[in-house]
Design a protein around this motif. Structure first.
Motif, PDB file in Angstrom:
ATOM      1  N   VAL A  58       0.834  -1.200   0.000  1.00  0.00           N
ATOM      2  CA  VAL A  58       0.000   0.000   0.000  1.00  0.00           C
ATOM      3  C   VAL A  58       0.871   1.254   0.000  1.00  0.00           C
ATOM      4  CG1 VAL A  58      -1.664   1.347   1.333  1.00  0.00           C
ATOM      5  CG2 VAL A  58      -1.990  -1.118   1.070  1.00  0.00           C
ATOM      6  N   ILE A  59       1.872   1.280   0.877  1.00  0.00           N
ATOM      7  CA  ILE A  59       2.773   2.436   0.933  1.00  0.00           C
ATOM      8  C   ILE A  59       3.484   2.628  -0.395  1.00  0.00           C
ATOM      9  CG2 ILE A  59       4.891   3.325   1.987  1.00  0.00           C
ATOM     10  CD1 ILE A  59       4.002   2.010   4.595  1.00  0.00           C
ATOM     11  N   ASP A  60       3.972   1.534  -0.962  1.00  0.00           N
ATOM     12  CA  ASP A  60       4.670   1.583  -2.238  1.00  0.00           C
ATOM     13  C   ASP A  60       3.779   2.150  -3.332  1.00  0.00           C
ATOM     14  OD1 ASP A  60       6.558   1.145  -4.214  1.00  0.00           O
ATOM     15  OD2 ASP A  60       6.022  -0.952  -4.495  1.00  0.00           O
ATOM     16  N   THR A  61       2.545   1.670  -3.399  1.00  0.00           N
ATOM     17  CA  THR A  61       1.611   2.120  -4.428  1.00  0.00           C
ATOM     18  C   THR A  61       1.318   3.613  -4.316  1.00  0.00           C
ATOM     19  OG1 THR A  61       0.560  -0.044  -4.719  1.00  0.00           O
ATOM     20  CG2 THR A  61      -0.772   1.891  -5.229  1.00  0.00           C
ATOM     21  N   LEU A  62       1.028   4.082  -3.105  1.00  0.00           N
ATOM     22  CA  LEU A  62       0.707   5.496  -2.919  1.00  0.00           C
ATOM     23  C   LEU A  62       1.942   6.374  -3.118  1.00  0.00           C
ATOM     24  CD1 LEU A  62      -1.610   5.191   0.219  1.00  0.00           C
ATOM     25  CD2 LEU A  62      -2.313   5.698  -2.128  1.00  0.00           C
ATOM     26  N   HIS A  63       3.100   5.875  -2.693  1.00  0.00           N
ATOM     27  CA  HIS A  63       4.327   6.677  -2.778  1.00  0.00           C
ATOM     28  C   HIS A  63       4.794   6.858  -4.222  1.00  0.00           C
ATOM     29  CE1 HIS A  63       8.156   8.384  -1.555  1.00  0.00           C
ATOM     30  NE2 HIS A  63       8.797   7.466  -2.259  1.00  0.00           N
ATOM     31  N   THR A  64       4.600   5.845  -5.047  1.00  0.00           N
ATOM     32  CA  THR A  64       5.121   5.891  -6.410  1.00  0.00           C
ATOM     33  C   THR A  64       4.050   6.152  -7.459  1.00  0.00           C
ATOM     34  OG1 THR A  64       4.879   3.486  -6.689  1.00  0.00           O
ATOM     35  CG2 THR A  64       6.975   4.279  -5.779  1.00  0.00           C
ATOM     36  N   ALA A  65       2.851   6.465  -7.039  1.00  0.00           N
ATOM     37  CA  ALA A  65       1.762   6.719  -7.996  1.00  0.00           C
ATOM     38  C   ALA A  65       2.138   7.854  -8.941  1.00  0.00           C
ATOM     39  CB  ALA A  65       0.476   7.059  -7.248  1.00  0.00           C
ATOM     40  N   ASP A  66       1.729   7.724 -10.191  1.00  0.00           N
ATOM     41  CA  ASP A  66       2.001   8.736 -11.205  1.00  0.00           C
ATOM     42  C   ASP A  66       1.061   9.925 -10.993  1.00  0.00           C
ATOM     43  OD1 ASP A  66       1.798  10.211 -13.737  1.00  0.00           O
ATOM     44  OD2 ASP A  66       3.053   8.634 -14.554  1.00  0.00           O
ATOM     45  N   ASP A  67       1.616  11.073 -10.622  1.00  0.00           N
ATOM     46  CA  ASP A  67       0.796  12.255 -10.330  1.00  0.00           C
ATOM     47  C   ASP A  67      -0.011  12.711 -11.547  1.00  0.00           C
ATOM     48  OD1 ASP A  67       1.685  12.353  -7.712  1.00  0.00           O
ATOM     49  OD2 ASP A  67       3.317  13.756  -8.145  1.00  0.00           O
TER      50      ASP A  67
END
Length: 301
Positions: A130-139
């Motif tokens: 979850v942290i990885d997904t939110l942290h690296t999401a394409d803005d």
């Protein structure tokens, strides 16, 4: 192999870390702002037919992307691949990973890791996912997804596959409380065909499609895009074939401690989208939620 990153412990007091090897699609999106105009054309060419497009020779791929062969080599080096052969080896590995199902993954799952419990493994692996997904999401893609789903002038259709329909229903049910014109589509041909009868360029179509990708979902999304609809695709990091037709791609990890796809990160991204949608016009959103509460109280005994 592409570079990996070390994530912080998901909870205070934990000393565990987890490393994750990025897919080529993740690498490209994470470095979008570092790419030149020519390199962005390469990125777009790869995403149009991911990952097969990158498996051509350097010369053939350069021709398809409209750039020079040295530009392709510099692009792959910027992503962390010393040679083009290593870049292609990563893409071939992703082709295999895209087709892996629960039966294949079950054989590689560590069911009896000593000194750990199921809850501890889930805490670490799902929490980090979850942290990885939110942290690296394409803005950029996330902002497009918010704009296309939160705009009240655009009717929204939301659908998913056999399992991911649960994600689609969750998003549709929640978004309906924030704005009008939201409709959930069952993953059935009849419902989707009827929806296509009225679909125009004014529509946003949100689709959920995760490996192994579902032909009917991809076909529906492709037809919707062909009629002018804007596709917001929720998928895994290996990318559904529908990505080539999508206006916005929200890619999330599906890695977890078990053989089944972990959809918790996808739920987290839906929650983030709903937060962003609710903040676009707090006055209208609050009035609609108040009206919803009033109507609910009127109908409950």
């Amino acid at each position: 192999m592409p570079p990996s990153r070390t994530l912080p412990p998901p909870y205070a007091g934990s000393t565990d870390t987890i490393t994750h090897t990025k897919t080529v699609a993740e690498l490209m999106r994470s470095r979008r702002h570092e790419l030149t105009t020519a390199e962005l054309r390469i990125m777009q060419a790869i995403l149009r037919d991911y990952p097969a497009a990158g498996l051509q020779s350097v010369a053939a791929f350069a021709g398809d992307a409209g750039v020079s062969p040295p530009t392709v080599v510099r692009f792959t080096a910027k992503l962390g691949f010393p040679t083009h052969a290593q870049f292609q080896a990563q893409l071939r590995a992703e082709v295999s990973a895209r087709s892996a199902g629960p039966a294949q993954l079950y054989a590689t799952t560590d069911h009896t890791k000593p000194g750990t419990t199921v809850l501890h493994r889930c805490e670490q692996q799902i929490g980090c996912a979850v942290i990885d997904t939110l942290h690296t999401a394409d803005d950029v893609d996330f902002a497009r997804a918010v704009n296309l789903t939160a705009d009240p002038s655009r009717p929204v259709l939301i659908t998913g596959g056999r399992v991911s329909a649960a994600l689609a229903l969750y998003l549709a049910t929640s978004l309906q409380m924030l704005r009008p014109g939201v409709r959930y589509l069952e993953p059935q041909q009849g419902a989707r065909t009827a929806a296509l009868l009225d679909l125009t360029h004014k529509y946003t179509v949100v689709t959920f499609d995760y490996r192994r990708y579902e032909r009917d979902t991809v076909r529906f999304g492709t037809k919707a895009a062909g009629q002018g609809g804007k596709i917001v695709l929720f998928t895994d990091t290996y990318l559904s074939p529908l990505a080539r037709d999508a206006s916005a791609v929200v890619a999330t990890s599906v890695d977890g401690p078990g053989p089944l796809a972990c959809l918790t990160p996808a739920f987290a991204m839906i929650d983030a989208l709903l937060v962003a949608a609710s903040e676009r016009d707090t006055g209208k959103g609050q009035r609609r939620l108040t009206q919803y509460d009033d109507l609910s109280h009127d109908t409950v005994n």
